[in-house]
Scaffold this motif. Sequence first.
Motif, PDB file in Angstrom:
ATOM      1  N   UNK A  89       8.307   3.558  17.687  1.00 10.39           N
ATOM      2  CA  UNK A  89       8.696   4.467  16.614  1.00 10.39           C
ATOM      3  C   UNK A  89       7.635   5.562  16.469  1.00 10.39           C
ATOM      4  N   UNK A  90       8.073   6.718  16.002  1.00  4.80           N
ATOM      5  CA  UNK A  90       7.139   7.799  15.720  1.00  4.80           C
ATOM      6  C   UNK A  90       7.505   8.401  14.376  1.00  4.80           C
ATOM      7  N   UNK A 132       3.049   4.173   3.471  1.00  7.55           N
ATOM      8  CA  UNK A 132       1.904   3.999   4.366  1.00  7.55           C
ATOM      9  C   UNK A 132       2.424   3.556   5.731  1.00  7.55           C
ATOM     10  N   UNK A 133       2.199   4.375   6.750  1.00 11.44           N
ATOM     11  CA  UNK A 133       2.723   4.080   8.081  1.00 11.44           C
ATOM     12  C   UNK A 133       1.823   3.142   8.879  1.00 11.44           C
ATOM     13  N   UNK A 134       0.670   2.744   8.328  1.00 12.78           N
ATOM     14  CA  UNK A 134      -0.213   1.824   9.054  1.00 12.78           C
ATOM     15  C   UNK A 134       0.560   0.550   9.412  1.00 12.78           C
ATOM     16  N   UNK A 135       0.308  -0.010  10.608  1.00 18.93           N
ATOM     17  CA  UNK A 135      -0.790   0.274  11.538  1.00 18.93           C
ATOM     18  C   UNK A 135      -0.484   1.363  12.582  1.00 18.93           C
ATOM     19  N   UNK A 136       0.601   2.123  12.401  1.00 24.71           N
ATOM     20  CA  UNK A 136       0.847   3.244  13.318  1.00 24.71           C
ATOM     21  C   UNK A 136      -0.352   4.176  13.300  1.00 24.71           C
ATOM     22  N   UNK A 186       0.849  -1.191   0.000  1.00 28.74           N
ATOM     23  CA  UNK A 186       0.000   0.000   0.000  1.00 28.74           C
ATOM     24  C   UNK A 186       0.882   1.238   0.000  1.00 28.74           C
ATOM     25  N   UNK A 187       0.354   2.325  -0.522  1.00 30.82           N
ATOM     26  CA  UNK A 187       0.967   3.642  -0.402  1.00 30.82           C
ATOM     27  C   UNK A 187      -0.132   4.638  -0.077  1.00 30.82           C
ATOM     28  N   UNK A 188       0.272   5.804   0.394  1.00 25.89           N
ATOM     29  CA  UNK A 188      -0.680   6.890   0.643  1.00 25.89           C
ATOM     30  C   UNK A 188      -0.453   7.969  -0.399  1.00 25.89           C
ATOM     31  N   UNK A 189      -1.506   8.372  -1.037  1.00 19.94           N
ATOM     32  CA  UNK A 189      -1.454   9.478  -1.989  1.00 19.94           C
ATOM     33  C   UNK A 189      -2.099  10.691  -1.333  1.00 19.94           C
ATOM     34  N   UNK A 190      -1.337  11.788  -1.236  1.00 22.80           N
ATOM     35  CA  UNK A 190      -1.845  13.024  -0.653  1.00 22.80           C
ATOM     36  C   UNK A 190      -1.898  14.084  -1.736  1.00 22.80           C
ATOM     37  N   UNK A 191      -2.986  14.852  -1.763  1.00 24.31           N
ATOM     38  CA  UNK A 191      -3.162  15.837  -2.830  1.00 24.31           C
ATOM     39  C   UNK A 191      -4.013  17.000  -2.340  1.00 24.31           C
ATOM     40  N   UNK A 251       1.686  13.225  14.390  1.00 19.41           N
ATOM     41  CA  UNK A 251       2.669  12.203  14.735  1.00 19.41           C
ATOM     42  C   UNK A 251       1.980  10.843  14.765  1.00 19.41           C
ATOM     43  N   UNK A 252       2.608   9.862  14.126  1.00 21.09           N
ATOM     44  CA  UNK A 252       2.073   8.510  14.068  1.00 21.09           C
ATOM     45  C   UNK A 252       2.946   7.602  14.932  1.00 21.09           C
ATOM     46  N   UNK A 253       2.341   6.981  15.938  1.00 12.56           N
ATOM     47  CA  UNK A 253       3.061   6.122  16.866  1.00 12.56           C
ATOM     48  C   UNK A 253       2.741   4.654  16.562  1.00 12.56           C
ATOM     49  N   UNK A 254       3.764   3.791  16.633  1.00 13.62           N
ATOM     50  CA  UNK A 254       3.510   2.361  16.479  1.00 13.62           C
ATOM     51  C   UNK A 254       3.861   1.631  17.771  1.00 13.62           C
ATOM     52  N   UNK A 255       3.572   0.340  17.789  1.00 12.25           N
ATOM     53  CA  UNK A 255       3.756  -0.448  19.010  1.00 12.25           C
ATOM     54  C   UNK A 255       5.219  -0.798  19.270  1.00 12.25           C
ATOM     55  N   UNK A 256       6.099  -0.474  18.336  1.00 12.25           N
ATOM     56  CA  UNK A 256       7.515  -0.807  18.475  1.00 12.25           C
ATOM     57  C   UNK A 256       8.350   0.373  18.961  1.00 12.25           C
TER      58      UNK A 256
END
Length: 365
Positions: free
Chosen positions: A249-250, A129-133, A70-75, A242-247
């Motif tokens: 990382x931000x 794509x930073x998910x699941x962060x 997956x990727x995120x497209x921002x526009x 800010x996107x935080x993950x369970x490991x």
Amino acid sequence: MPTSNDEVLVVEAPDEVTPRWMTRALGTGGTDVEIAALRFEPIGTGQTGASYRFHLEPAPGQTAGPAPATVVLKMHAGDRVARARICRAYRQETGFYQTFASSTRMQIPRCWSAAISADSLSYTLVLEDAAPARPGRQVDGCTADQATLAVRNLAGLHAPFWGDPDLQGRAAWLRRADDETLRFQQSLFLGAADGFVGRYAAELSAADSATLLRCAEEFFRWGQGIRHHSSLIHGDYRLDNLLFDEHGHVVTVDWQTLEEGFPGRDLAYFLSTALPPADRRRHEVALVAAYHQRLVELGVDGYSADDCFTDYRLGMLHGPMTTMIGCMYAAGPRSADSDEMFLSMAANSAAAIRDLATFDLVPPA
């Protein structure tokens, strides 16, 4: 990082993205793979832009450069009239990925393609794509451990550009607050502060109302007094970005407020709005020290821990400014959730200004 402004890589709507287009965009960023099929869904609730998650299916038999799943497209978002009012934000964000992202030492999404139209009214980013962060939430605040991750990550933005005299030379579009800009910003701030305090009079304490109004009155002198240190700053470094993950990382996103400015603004804005006052008071000395330690690790010298804490105190006016201007000039509709967020940010930052005697550091008239 990509540097092309090729308008072929700017789309006006997500359904214009074809497998061939995505293949080209990924190739721009160094992933040589053919995309055979894709689908997308909207994500987020951005006010000045729109984001979509694309699910990618590579062509059978691919051997080079595996495609991301997956990727995120921002526009851009909105009609051309609305976009003309905020197109500088598009230029800032695209410019960050084109010009500065590769030099940062902070965690940011990989960017395969960053393209903007000649008139700056349309832009398209293809991002990791930073998910699941998951993003932080201003009203909920964050833990001291999350705040430590965030301030060390922030130092990874500031350190590589610390005192760099050539930031404007590298990017003529980069914002910088000269006196004319400060006067204009103060006019916006004064109006926003009056409107904000009037709108939320029943919810704000008398002390908070007085502090917020004084911030607007002191703004010009404050802006002149924070020119002794400069770097590249995010401008809106808060939990929602800010996107935080369970490991542990931000990842930092949303670069539409990028500018050359006083690093203490980012640090003060984050800590004063991300932590409730009691938690901030308990942890701020250690958190500012963690930020300073990371600056030193990344090569910043001649900048003492005491100077860093003073700059943290001095940066505090950034919180009320960004909060009240953002609230009163927001493009989106007012809601109970947005009211709760803005009130939390305003009250928390006002408390920090009083606790840290920030007004004592503003140059006198």
